[in-house]
Design a protein around this motif. Sequence first.
Motif, PDB file in Angstrom:
ATOM      1  N   TYR A  75       0.858  -1.189   0.000  1.00  0.00           N
ATOM      2  CA  TYR A  75       0.000   0.000   0.000  1.00  0.00           C
ATOM      3  C   TYR A  75       0.890   1.235   0.000  1.00  0.00           C
ATOM      4  CZ  TYR A  75      -3.472   3.421   1.615  1.00  0.00           C
ATOM      5  OH  TYR A  75      -4.294   4.512   1.723  1.00  0.00           O
TER       6      TYR A  75
ATOM      7  N   ASN B 191      -2.445   0.047  -4.383  1.00  0.00           N
ATOM      8  CA  ASN B 191      -2.038  -1.224  -3.796  1.00  0.00           C
ATOM      9  C   ASN B 191      -0.964  -1.862  -4.667  1.00  0.00           C
ATOM     10  OD1 ASN B 191      -3.872  -1.212  -1.584  1.00  0.00           O
ATOM     11  ND2 ASN B 191      -5.507  -1.834  -2.974  1.00  0.00           N
TER      12      ASN B 191
ATOM     13  N   ASN C 142      -4.048   6.792  -3.421  1.00  0.00           N
ATOM     14  CA  ASN C 142      -3.318   5.623  -2.944  1.00  0.00           C
ATOM     15  C   ASN C 142      -3.376   4.512  -3.972  1.00  0.00           C
ATOM     16  OD1 ASN C 142      -5.882   4.209  -2.449  1.00  0.00           O
ATOM     17  ND2 ASN C 142      -6.066   5.579  -0.708  1.00  0.00           N
TER      18      ASN C 142
END
Length: 101
Positions: A48, A71, A69
């Motif tokens: 992450y 992953n 953000n």
Amino acid sequence: GTSSPPVEFAETQSKPDLEVLDYSSKAEEYGRYIVGRVRNNTNHEYGYVQVEINLYDKDGDIVGSTLDNINNLGAGQTWKFKALIMNDDAVKFQIKDVTGF
């Protein structure tokens, strides 16, 4: 024997593990964004990664923040982030932090 002069150590500039390569603001039809690139300089994958950005008005007061953000940013990979600016008053921004684990 003649001794040669001492040699200076080369300065190794250690890069951050998560490095912001570049960033800019961008207006599109449906909103304004901050776009940029973050590179994973390590040899391991981050599960992450998040970039946090503070937003400021014309007086330099903070009026909000935004983030993006992702992953699974692999070793050596570059991520193109795109964070939406919700505050109409925001005219300046500053990347506050890039974190990952």
